[in-house]
Design a protein around this motif. Structure first.
Motif, short mmCIF file in Angstrom:
data_model
loop_
_atom_site.label_atom_id
_atom_site.label_comp_id
_atom_site.label_asym_id
_atom_site.label_seq_id
_atom_site.Cartn_x
_atom_site.Cartn_y
_atom_site.Cartn_z
N LYS A 272 -7.22 16.32 3.13
CA LYS A 272 -6.46 17.31 3.60
C LYS A 272 -5.00 17.49 3.25
O LYS A 272 -4.18 17.82 3.93
CB LYS A 272 -6.62 17.69 5.07
N GLY A 273 -4.67 17.07 2.16
CA GLY A 273 -3.14 17.08 1.58
C GLY A 273 -2.35 15.94 2.36
O GLY A 273 -1.16 15.94 2.06
N GLY A 274 -2.91 15.02 3.09
CA GLY A 274 -2.08 14.17 3.77
C GLY A 274 -3.04 12.80 4.00
O GLY A 274 -3.69 12.50 3.54
N ARG A 275 -1.98 11.95 4.86
CA ARG A 275 -2.68 10.74 5.46
C ARG A 275 -3.72 10.94 6.05
O ARG A 275 -3.87 11.91 7.14
CB ARG A 275 -1.64 9.94 6.12
N ILE B 47 -9.00 16.87 -1.88
CA ILE B 47 -8.87 15.63 -2.56
C ILE B 47 -9.14 14.62 -1.31
O ILE B 47 -8.39 14.42 -0.16
CB ILE B 47 -7.80 15.21 -3.44
N LEU C 92 -1.34 9.75 -4.90
CA LEU C 92 -1.41 11.07 -4.88
C LEU C 92 -0.61 11.82 -5.98
O LEU C 92 -0.94 12.80 -6.44
CB LEU C 92 -1.00 11.58 -3.48
N GLY D 52 2.75 14.62 0.76
CA GLY D 52 1.25 14.19 0.91
C GLY D 52 1.28 13.99 2.34
O GLY D 52 0.77 13.04 2.99
N VAL E 134 -7.76 6.72 2.84
CA VAL E 134 -6.58 6.70 3.19
C VAL E 134 -5.97 8.15 3.22
O VAL E 134 -5.04 8.48 3.87
CB VAL E 134 -5.90 6.18 1.73
N PRO F 278 0.72 -1.27 -0.29
CA PRO F 278 -0.06 0.08 -0.13
C PRO F 278 0.85 1.26 -0.28
O PRO F 278 0.95 2.10 0.91
CB PRO F 278 -0.84 -0.15 1.28
N ASN F 279 1.72 1.36 -1.08
CA ASN F 279 2.49 2.62 -1.21
C ASN F 279 1.55 3.82 -1.88
O ASN F 279 1.96 3.98 -2.81
CB ASN F 279 3.74 1.97 -2.16
N LEU F 280 0.91 4.06 -1.23
CA LEU F 280 -0.57 4.86 -1.74
C LEU F 280 -0.05 6.35 -2.14
O LEU F 280 -0.91 7.11 -2.80
CB LEU F 280 -1.82 4.94 -0.78
N GLY F 281 1.17 6.76 -1.46
CA GLY F 281 1.41 8.17 -1.98
C GLY F 281 1.64 8.27 -3.39
O GLY F 281 1.52 9.44 -4.02
N ARG F 282 2.03 7.15 -4.08
CA ARG F 282 2.21 7.07 -5.44
C ARG F 282 0.91 7.71 -6.16
O ARG F 282 0.93 8.11 -7.24
CB ARG F 282 2.72 5.66 -5.94
N GLU G 161 -1.73 1.23 7.83
CA GLU G 161 -1.41 0.49 6.80
C GLU G 161 -1.93 -0.85 6.76
O GLU G 161 -1.97 -1.40 5.51
CB GLU G 161 0.16 0.59 6.69
N ILE H 256 6.55 8.60 -0.24
CA ILE H 256 5.47 9.73 0.13
C ILE H 256 4.36 9.38 1.17
O ILE H 256 4.43 8.07 1.40
CB ILE H 256 4.81 9.83 -1.31
#
Lengths: 408, 408
Positions: free
Chosen positions: A354-357, A342, A326, B87, A351, A320-324, A363, B122
């Motif tokens: 507000k621009g972040g986790r 978003i 974003l 992120g 996930v 779950p390298n979910l920053g990819r 995880e 990220i």
């Protein structure tokens, strides 16, 4: 293996009155393989087609467009695998014409009533003699029940044949819709290395059939990607034989809508089947982009995600390298995108926001969703009311293997 | 292994008067690895920067842009690996500020005189305490000769450190230029997951330095792609310390041109080094697109080819399946493209013309070119006088492996 692709049984695909299908082993590229398909279409049928937007489109695509414009009525489709007859210049056009001529002679129709299709390696010369030699066998083999055989005959790197069918009622008559598709790499909207042929016994006028085809394409074959490559040969043909015995659909009424919905279901099932059988696929991924300003920006975001090799490999690894995701949303090229609005969901798990986790995200939750073979994600742009859904698959070792070895 | 990447020796990278570099092992993500770099810049230096166009740009990128606008003069760069601080929303900004604050205290400068950079995963929180703990070691380690150490400290999935150096004469003075870069995946123009820092002791005014940076970027880092993903953190910083003792360059004269050419050479070497060390790369591929209408369309064609997984896997396999290149040219989205005019060369071999395979081409010729680790191709559009060069690498099993396993 394809991801949750239904195994086809002969009963599951209905014959369509006015359509017969015959296959042959013409040894075009490999021996002992069905590689030639003839589809005959009853007189009076309406036929519509959409084709690749690739400027290097193949010779048969050029000819299909001409014949659809000119013809007194399309009466046959001829499809070969093993050679795309693309990147073949003037000689390619001549060979595609020769193919149509051969079909017209054997069926006693005009050569302009034949639509030719080819799929396979680009930049190689069409072995016209093998196609001609195979034709008589396709004619002998013609049968209205041969849909699955037909689906097998158009496969290239596909692992499994792809077919779908629906039944609806229009004006109290039973209407059948059946279709086949092929494709698993070089898959991108507008369109893919894909061929799809859908037929119905419904009756509908030419203008509405053309319109219906375009609407259905936009919601099905133009929503899938495997590797972002748009092929030279993509074609989607819709045939209405008009033999179901109801009054011709001639306006956008409830009958039109019912027919469009059912054909849309078949097209979506066939489009998804291509992704499920995407080269090397181990995961089927649905990307829903919601609350965008318009359809175009939702599609941009969806395809930015669907085309990212980084995201696709992470899904392959269930990581779950979910920053990819974003990052992909960020480079999708959306004007004035406010990233703080978003929201990203994986399955039902929030996930990022507000621009972040998201504070509630862990995880382990992400891993829980990613280990499944069917994964959906939702991206809420929160700036409008448009939405779009894109389907893709992951990127695995086998994608590389298949494409490195394809010709050898 | 990287493709023909020069092995660095300490002598090969010149110190730059006014620049010192210090590294530390701050245990940010992994133990026993240089992961923190401090660069100090003499007072009076000029600094210019270009950054990612990703809307989801990282917190340090936001801060860099602010500090470059406001500051009385940038005096330090602080770079960490192991976490991208992207992120990360409002908290990410605060942590980037805290990093600058810590650097400013230890160097007795203002925190706005510090530019922060982060690269790594990220959507993870920046471990600010580890960075603060590591800072004193970077200060102790400061040295003008530590360029290669610095190049090592900014590596993530990079296999090899990347540095380059040039020496020229301006007004009879020796001028030195040295730079480092990192990046090997998520590499795409505008820009890549790449960081690059180039310094010179030349003297040039701020306006021209900004202009020079943009021109050099367009011809170097904006011409490379590994996987088409544009990162959240890309940054390219150019520093002119002005300590070489010549008169400041204040117009676009021959001194400006000489300096731009030399910095351009360093930037291109660093950009190419990123591709040579592209994740899983086994081939270095140069794509020259010529005789286009304008630069933009030449770049579109080049990147359509460079982004195609089908083409990249064919190069990996040394399989001259070159029709895939025609297909990519065809879907690059070029207005009114006349495919009959296009010529495709692989090395010096004419492969395709007049919409098809060249009469003189044989596949053995194609194989002969493709087995080499350095491959060039030329596409002549034959409709104008513009040209562009794009560099990329192939797509191998190891790309999948690296990106599937990156975090584990």
């Amino acid at each position: 293996m394809p991801v949750n692709l239904k195994t086809l049984t002969i009963d599951s695909i209905s014959p369509i009155k006015g359509i017969s299908l015959g296959t042959a082993k013409a040894h075009i590229k490999k021996p002992n393989r069905k590689d030639l398909l003839l589809v005959t279409i009853a007189e009076g049928s309406k036929v519509a087609g959409v084709f690749t937007q690739n400027a290097f489109c193949a010779a048969p695509v050029i000819l299909c467009k001409e014949h659809l414009k000119n013809a007194s009525g399309i009466r046959a489709l001829i499809i070969n695998t093993g050679c795309a007859n693309a990147g073949t210049g003037e000689e390619g056009i001549l060979k595609a014409k020769e193919t149509c001529q051969a079909v017209s002679e054997i069926l006693s129709i005009n050569s302009e009533q034949v639509l030719p299709f080819s799929t396979g390696v680009i930049l190689e010369s069409l072995p016209i003699d093998k196609i001609k030699s195979g034709l008589p066998d396709t004619v002998k083999n013609l049968d209205s029940a041969h849909w699955i055989d037909a689906a097998e005959a158009i496969m290239t790197t596909d692992i499994a044949p792809k077919a779908a069918s629906r039944k609806i009622k229009i004006q109290d008559r039973e209407i059948f819709i059946s279709g086949i598709s092929k494709g698993s790499g070089m898959i991108h909207p507008n369109m893919a290395t894909m061929l799809s042929f859908i037929a119905t016994d419904a009756s509908i006028n030419q203008i509405l059939l053309d319109k219906l085809l375009k609407e259905v394409t936009q919601q099905s074959f133009n929503c899938i990607t495997v590797d972002g490559d748009t092929s030279t040969n993509d074609s989607f043909i819709l045939i209405a034989t008009g033999q179901a015995g109801h009054h011709e659909i001639s306006q956008e009424d409830k009958d039109y809508k019912a027919l469009k919905d059912a054909i849309g279901e078949v097209a979506i099932e066939l489009a998804q089947a291509i992704v499920r059988d995407g080269e090397g696929a181990t995961k089927f991924i649905t990307i829903q982009v919601e609350s965008g300003l318009d359809d175009a920006e939702c599609r941009k975001v969806g395809f930015a995600i669907a085309h990212s090799p980084l995201i696709k490999t992470a899904f392959f690894a269930s990581d779950p390298n979910l920053g990819r995701i974003l990052a992909a949303i960020g480079y999708a090229g959306i004007e004035s995108l406010d990233i703080s609005k978003i929201q990203l969901y994986l399955g039902s798990i929030l996930v990022a926001e507000k621009g972040g986790r998201a504070a509630t995200y862990s995880e382990d939750q992400g891993k829980g969703v990613m280990k499944h073979p069917e994964i959906s994600m939702r991206i809420l742009l929160n700036r409008g009311h448009a939405k779009a859904t894109i389907w893709t698959c992951d990127l695995s070792y086998d994608y590389v293997k298949i494409n490195a070895d394809y010709r050898s």
